[in-house]
Write an enzyme that holds these catalytic residues in place. Structure first.
Site, PDB file in Angstrom:
ATOM      1  N   TYR A  83     -10.530  18.583   8.059  1.00  0.00           N
ATOM      2  CA  TYR A  83     -10.065  19.811   8.567  1.00  0.00           C
ATOM      3  C   TYR A  83     -10.900  20.248   9.781  1.00  0.00           C
ATOM      4  O   TYR A  83     -12.250  20.074   9.835  1.00  0.00           O
ATOM      5  CB  TYR A  83     -10.140  21.029   7.477  1.00  0.00           C
ATOM      6  CG  TYR A  83      -9.508  22.338   8.023  1.00  0.00           C
ATOM      7  CD1 TYR A  83      -8.279  22.445   8.103  1.00  0.00           C
ATOM      8  CD2 TYR A  83     -10.516  23.108   8.401  1.00  0.00           C
ATOM      9  CE1 TYR A  83      -7.877  23.793   8.773  1.00  0.00           C
ATOM     10  CE2 TYR A  83     -10.079  24.490   9.124  1.00  0.00           C
ATOM     11  CZ  TYR A  83      -8.834  24.625   9.232  1.00  0.00           C
ATOM     12  OH  TYR A  83      -8.031  25.965   9.615  1.00  0.00           O
ATOM     13  N   GLN A 107     -10.827  37.848   7.185  1.00  0.00           N
ATOM     14  CA  GLN A 107      -9.510  37.962   7.362  1.00  0.00           C
ATOM     15  C   GLN A 107      -8.982  39.173   6.742  1.00  0.00           C
ATOM     16  O   GLN A 107      -9.686  39.935   6.318  1.00  0.00           O
ATOM     17  CB  GLN A 107      -8.705  36.728   6.609  1.00  0.00           C
ATOM     18  CG  GLN A 107      -8.064  35.633   7.499  1.00  0.00           C
ATOM     19  CD  GLN A 107      -7.312  34.572   6.621  1.00  0.00           C
ATOM     20  OE1 GLN A 107      -7.469  34.450   5.146  1.00  0.00           O
ATOM     21  NE2 GLN A 107      -6.511  33.699   7.209  1.00  0.00           N
ATOM     22  N   GLY A 167      -5.155  37.143  10.990  1.00  0.00           N
ATOM     23  CA  GLY A 167      -4.119  36.423  10.458  1.00  0.00           C
ATOM     24  C   GLY A 167      -2.943  35.838  11.173  1.00  0.00           C
ATOM     25  O   GLY A 167      -2.178  34.911  10.834  1.00  0.00           O
ATOM     26  N   ASP A 169      -2.673  34.325  14.436  1.00  0.00           N
ATOM     27  CA  ASP A 169      -3.813  33.633  15.304  1.00  0.00           C
ATOM     28  C   ASP A 169      -3.352  33.757  16.776  1.00  0.00           C
ATOM     29  O   ASP A 169      -4.161  34.167  17.694  1.00  0.00           O
ATOM     30  CB  ASP A 169      -4.172  32.208  14.925  1.00  0.00           C
ATOM     31  CG  ASP A 169      -4.331  32.156  13.439  1.00  0.00           C
ATOM     32  OD1 ASP A 169      -4.430  32.762  12.783  1.00  0.00           O
ATOM     33  OD2 ASP A 169      -4.661  30.985  13.031  1.00  0.00           O
ATOM     34  N   GLU A 396       6.068  27.347   5.736  1.00  0.00           N
ATOM     35  CA  GLU A 396       5.165  28.328   6.383  1.00  0.00           C
ATOM     36  C   GLU A 396       5.706  29.383   7.086  1.00  0.00           C
ATOM     37  O   GLU A 396       5.591  30.789   7.086  1.00  0.00           O
ATOM     38  CB  GLU A 396       4.248  27.645   7.088  1.00  0.00           C
ATOM     39  CG  GLU A 396       2.984  28.343   7.737  1.00  0.00           C
ATOM     40  CD  GLU A 396       2.076  27.564   8.326  1.00  0.00           C
ATOM     41  OE1 GLU A 396       0.929  28.125   8.963  1.00  0.00           O
ATOM     42  OE2 GLU A 396       2.318  26.362   8.597  1.00  0.00           O
TER      43      GLU A 396
END
Length: 427
Positions: A83, A107, A167, A169, A396
């Protein structure tokens, strides 16, 4: 057409597929670690399926808390290396518990509200209150981190210092900062576009800015406070602040239930409410707008963040109905609710937060409308949200025009919040 029973089963299956025992990864491949607000949403979903598992989700997230109270955006799994950016970009993070590995930014603080909602789903009052009392202090510390470390110039509003903290982005709200052309000093290699098509993700210029800020934040020792006024990015985000406000309200509800002192006084809540309206309301747009702390001006871009006050309870029913209608009128032809309306020049129906509809922001709005008594509007939005998931699957996010599923598949918060809308229907 997928039935409600089928969708409940599918949502539960996604939670179990992504369950790593202590935390629920947001999706099978794209996001392997524990994310802050993702786990808060997951806890709400788990509370409908396995209440003890919801408790473990929250405990796992709180394990990464910092000494100063901040709850980081990412709690890294040391067994997962694939990642970017990994913990090597965030040296010397001041965690409370030795051995924890996190990133260096926050966040949106959904967790206190998630704990409140999940607690209400526990039918045994004593069990609920015991849980709330046990985790009250770390939740209070997470809440108070922001007024203690992220305020400037006497305003009670809290500033974010990286677009990732919002959150949302790559929201067009942040283009003014990306256009400054900042780049990190070190080379980097993205991994997200090897999992999801590049047309659905932030562009390289966004990532150059993101990584520049990562270097700056880490080099500063993760300090906020006085340096906010000169920071390369410091913004009063309308959605982030609305989420924080409701977190304070809900944490006060928990405090009352378990005999603790309120986390934030009514005087402070009123001052925050007034500052939110005075600083972020834009009469011409008929929406709330974000505020550039460094530039001392509102950011002239309208997105779904401008509706965040509905979730936060920072508007009454009349104003909520008005700003929602204004946003919907600017979103003709879109599946509701697009993250950016097509009237904005930077609108892109498929690229992450620049147009697609998201279940979490729809859920915020539907539940906020419900709390304000606008049940017809809330039911309509809940139904539209569930229709997206029924038609396209548990993704998503969803194409603003076609409703096609985009981004990561088998997405945890889509499953968790869809499950919540089905198990706690708006009547």
């Amino acid at each position: 057409m997928t039935t409600d029973a089928d969708l409940i089963t599918a949502a539960q299956d996604v939670l179990r597929t992504n369950d790593l025992g202590g935390y629920t990864k947001p999706s099978p491949r794209l996001y392997p670690h524990q994310w802050n607000w993702d786990s808060a949403f997951a806890a709400i979903g788990w509370a409908h399926v396995d209440w003890a598992r919801a408790v473990r989700e929250v405990d796992s997230l709180l394990a990464g808390q910092w000494i100063n109270g901040m709850l980081p955006a990412i709690r890294y799994n040391p067994d997962t290396a694939d990642y970017f950016p990994g913990p090597e970009w965030w040296p010397n993070v001041p965690v409370r518990r030795s051995g924890e590995i996190t990133n260096g930014i926050a966040q949106p603080l959904v967790l206190p509200t998630a704990v409140y909602l999940a607690g209400l789903l526990q039918p045994v009052e004593g069990v609920r209150h015991e849980w709330w009392a046990r985790i009250f202090d770390p939740l209070r510390d997470a809440l108070l981190y922001f007024p203690r470390h992220r305020t400037v110039g006497g305003s009670p509003l809290v500033a974010i210092i990286h677009p990732w903290e919002s959150g949302l982005d790559n929201s067009p709200r942040w283009d003014f900062a990306v256009r400054k052309g900042y780049r990190p000093s070190r080379p980097y290699r993205r991994r997200d576009t090897t999992v999801v098509h590049a047309a659905e993700r932030p562009v390289d210029a966004d990532y150059d800015f993101y990584m520049y800020l990562v270097e700056q934040i880490a080099a500063s020792g993760y300090e906020g406070g006085a340096r906010l006024a000169e920071a390369p990015f410091a913004v009063y985000d309308a959605l982030f602040n609305a989420i924080w406000y409701l977190a304070a309200v809900d944490l006060n509800r928990i405090a009352h239930a378990v005999g603790k002192a309120a986390a934030l006084s009514e005087t402070d809540l009123h001052a925050f409410h007034d500052a939110y309206h005075a600083t972020l309301w834009n009469e011409g747009a008929g929406l709330f707008r974000d505020y550039d702390v460094t530039g001392q001006a509102q950011i002239p871009v309208d997105t779904v963040a401008g509706l965040g006050a509905i979730w936060g309870g920072l508007v009454d029913a009349g104003q909520a109905a008005s700003i929602l209608a204004q946003y919907q009128s600017r979103s003709a032809g879109c599946r509701m609710v697009p993250s950016t309306p097509p009237t904005e020049p930077a609108f892109d129906p498929a690229r992450y937060w620049r147009g697609p509809a998201w279940v979490n922001t729809n859920w915020f709005l539907a539940r906020g409308l419900e709390a304000l008594g606008l049940r017809t509007e809330a039911r309509g939005l809940a139904d539209a949200t569930l229709d997206l998931v029924r038609s396209a699957g548990i993704y998503e996010y969803y194409h603003a025009y076609t409703g096609a599923g985009l981004g990561g598949s088998e997405f945890t918060w889509t499953a968790a919040l869809g499950l919540d809308l089905l198990r706690r229907p708006i009547t």
